[in-house]
Enzyme design. Sequence first.
Site, PDB file in Angstrom:
ATOM      1  CE  LYS A 177       1.553 -13.413  -2.522  1.00  0.00           C
ATOM      2  NZ  LYS A 177       0.443 -13.355  -3.487  1.00  0.00           N
ATOM      3  CD  GLU A 388     -11.803  -3.716   4.034  1.00  0.00           C
ATOM      4  OE1 GLU A 388     -11.230  -4.792   4.243  1.00  0.00           O
ATOM      5  OE2 GLU A 388     -11.238  -2.713   3.575  1.00  0.00           O
TER       6      GLU A 388
HETATM    7  P1  NAD Z   1      -5.378 -10.273   1.146  1.00  0.00           P
HETATM    8  O1  NAD Z   1      -4.908  -9.954   2.508  1.00  0.00           O
HETATM    9  O2  NAD Z   1      -6.203 -11.470   0.953  1.00  0.00           O
HETATM   10  O3  NAD Z   1      -4.128 -10.444   0.150  1.00  0.00           O
HETATM   11  C1  NAD Z   1      -3.176  -9.420  -0.049  1.00  0.00           C
HETATM   12  C2  NAD Z   1      -1.874 -10.048  -0.489  1.00  0.00           C
HETATM   13  O4  NAD Z   1      -1.348 -10.790   0.591  1.00  0.00           O
HETATM   14  C3  NAD Z   1      -2.006 -11.031  -1.633  1.00  0.00           C
HETATM   15  O5  NAD Z   1      -0.858 -10.934  -2.441  1.00  0.00           O
HETATM   16  C4  NAD Z   1      -2.057 -12.369  -0.934  1.00  0.00           C
HETATM   17  O6  NAD Z   1      -1.632 -13.447  -1.709  1.00  0.00           O
HETATM   18  C5  NAD Z   1      -1.109 -12.133   0.219  1.00  0.00           C
HETATM   19  N1  NAD Z   1      -1.341 -12.939   1.410  1.00  0.00           N
HETATM   20  C6  NAD Z   1      -2.520 -13.406   1.881  1.00  0.00           C
HETATM   21  N2  NAD Z   1      -2.313 -14.104   2.997  1.00  0.00           N
HETATM   22  C7  NAD Z   1      -0.986 -14.041   3.261  1.00  0.00           C
HETATM   23  C8  NAD Z   1      -0.152 -14.573   4.278  1.00  0.00           C
HETATM   24  N3  NAD Z   1      -0.645 -15.294   5.264  1.00  0.00           N
HETATM   25  N4  NAD Z   1       1.167 -14.320   4.228  1.00  0.00           N
HETATM   26  C9  NAD Z   1       1.691 -13.553   3.235  1.00  0.00           C
HETATM   27  N5  NAD Z   1       0.959 -13.060   2.231  1.00  0.00           N
HETATM   28  C10 NAD Z   1      -0.367 -13.285   2.252  1.00  0.00           C
HETATM   29  O7  NAD Z   1      -6.084  -8.951   0.619  1.00  0.00           O
HETATM   30  P2  NAD Z   1      -6.850  -8.751  -0.767  1.00  0.00           P
HETATM   31  O8  NAD Z   1      -8.149  -9.459  -0.652  1.00  0.00           O
HETATM   32  O9  NAD Z   1      -5.924  -9.053  -1.886  1.00  0.00           O
HETATM   33  O10 NAD Z   1      -7.078  -7.163  -0.770  1.00  0.00           O
HETATM   34  C11 NAD Z   1      -8.141  -6.527  -0.185  1.00  0.00           C
HETATM   35  C12 NAD Z   1      -7.767  -5.966   1.167  1.00  0.00           C
HETATM   36  O11 NAD Z   1      -6.663  -5.073   1.042  1.00  0.00           O
HETATM   37  C13 NAD Z   1      -8.874  -5.136   1.775  1.00  0.00           C
HETATM   38  O12 NAD Z   1      -8.971  -5.445   3.143  1.00  0.00           O
HETATM   39  C14 NAD Z   1      -8.396  -3.702   1.593  1.00  0.00           C
HETATM   40  O13 NAD Z   1      -8.913  -2.773   2.515  1.00  0.00           O
HETATM   41  C15 NAD Z   1      -6.933  -3.873   1.752  1.00  0.00           C
HETATM   42  N6  NAD Z   1      -6.215  -2.758   1.144  1.00  0.00           N
HETATM   43  C16 NAD Z   1      -5.609  -1.842   1.973  1.00  0.00           C
HETATM   44  C17 NAD Z   1      -4.946  -0.744   1.429  1.00  0.00           C
HETATM   45  C18 NAD Z   1      -4.263   0.268   2.303  1.00  0.00           C
HETATM   46  O14 NAD Z   1      -3.482   1.065   1.780  1.00  0.00           O
HETATM   47  N7  NAD Z   1      -4.512   0.297   3.602  1.00  0.00           N
HETATM   48  C19 NAD Z   1      -4.902  -0.598   0.044  1.00  0.00           C
HETATM   49  C20 NAD Z   1      -5.538  -1.542  -0.768  1.00  0.00           C
HETATM   50  C21 NAD Z   1      -6.178  -2.626  -0.199  1.00  0.00           C
END
Ligand code: NAD
Length: 484
Positions: A177, A388
């Site tokens: 996804k 963050e």
């Molecule tokens: P997010 O957690 O909102 O969403 C990430 C993904 O998870 C999306 O596909 C979303 O639809 C899904 N998702 C959200 N809630 C969920 C749930 N309860 N169950 C299953 N799936 C769920 O994050 P975002 O806003 O898309 O991305 C930004 C964040 O990602 C920042 O915190 C950033 O630091 C982090 N990030 C981390 C890395 C790493 O390698 N550590 C890399 C890139 C981004």
Amino acid sequence: MQLDIPYQLNNFIGGQFSPPNNNQYLDNINPATGEVYGQIPNSNESDVEFAVEIARKAFLSWSTSPPEYRFKVLNKIAELIEAHLDILALAETNDNGKPLWLSKEVDIPRASSNFRFFATGAMQFASESHAMESGVNFTLRQPIGVVGCISPWNLPLYLFTWKIAPALAAGNCVIAKPSEVTPVSAYLLAKICKEAGLPDGVLNILHGDGPSCGEAIVKHPLIKAISFTGSTRAGEKIASIAAPMFKKLSLELGGKNPNIIFADCDWNKMLYNTIRSSFGNQGQICLCGSRILIESSIYDQFKTDFIAWAKRLTVGDPLNELSKQGAIVSKTHFEKIMGCIEKAKLEGGTILLGGHAVKQTGRCENGYFIAPTIIENLGPHCTTNKEEIFGPVVTLQPFNSMEEALELANATQYGLSATIWTQDISKATKLAAGIESGIVWINCWLERDLRTPFGGIKNSGVGREGGWEAMRFFTEAKNICIQY
Ligand code: NAD
């Protein structure tokens, strides 16, 4: 192959594009213009159920296929990504708001490299054996089955493929996804995989939001491993569901990374890279150094040079090649970042540069743009330096000794990455050993070798991606003991 993008995207299940069972769609918005320019399914449990059923059937032959075959198919996907770089890069930019030159130079080439790298991984992956006096053990590393891969919006195809490629190389079938905020490159990847000859059902791409589609993937009892990259908040929720089900979990989460600058650094190299690590992709890279720690003796000089350079970063239409900074990914995220800037002011921070939205004219007049923002006068324990922000916002803090630098660096719940700038390699190495993070760069930033372990500690995650770490995550080790 025609890579056209319809207004309404559909799921890719069993090699076919199909609408979601509930017929519910979400709007897809271009953050540079604020316009709705497409729709994506908001899939739920029933779509996941169907995809898992199909993937389980496909697993029987994919998991037992010779590595040479998997190599060939994955390598072909890499080639096709390269061949369609322009359309993929434009899709990424329209979804995400990042400058088109960045999508072309970084995001799409890296997506191709991910497939190429793990194609060779399929060929070279090996397991251990342990000889005893009375016999020998060998480790059989078998694919897990159907696995779930969930990725964020900041580096859409780059991170999506970083999970999918090793999962497939190891012989698994995947329910993947992409972020609902940046779905188009994943839709195009489905077409590419079909063209490359990936057997139907091996990769299934479902669209939808976290609570509806993401959670359905995490909850499904026959999905035995979840590889997730995203926020710490969502990671926590996912762990709470998956841990009691004893699923394998890889969580790559948020960061609040320190960038530590000593007086004896290579000044020009440090400055160039600090601009990149502060504002690259509008500061929306998990590895960005959002807390800049500067040795007191060079604090004023750094401030002057850094501000002067950051002032030259043109914020504008991501399709304009002169724009160094594009749009923030969404209205929601734009508002979150602006809220963080207000909070920083309330906490007593001094805004040295930026701190405001950047209004555009013409095509982008309704887009979400924020000026590169530099803040000082905030201590390590305020929210601004602890939470963050994930935007073009950095803080400056002085330090007087290596011990103080280390204390400041570790003064956060996160532990993803850190950067150190000094010519004194003993000092740098000692400091690197003390820093609580999964990755440390010395005199460089975002220098990547795909073989190295990638991931964080503390609230930045659990597990490692990259190289054999990823191949091990996507396999189960079975010890087989033979007595002579
Ligand atoms: P997010 O957690 O909102 O969403 C990430 C993904 O998870 C999306 O596909 C979303 O639809 C899904 N998702 C959200 N809630 C969920 C749930 N309860 N169950 C299953 N799936 C769920 O994050 P975002 O806003 O898309 O991305 C930004 C964040 O990602 C920042 O915190 C950033 O630091 C982090 N990030 C981390 C890395 C790493 O390698 N550590 C890399 C890139 C981004």
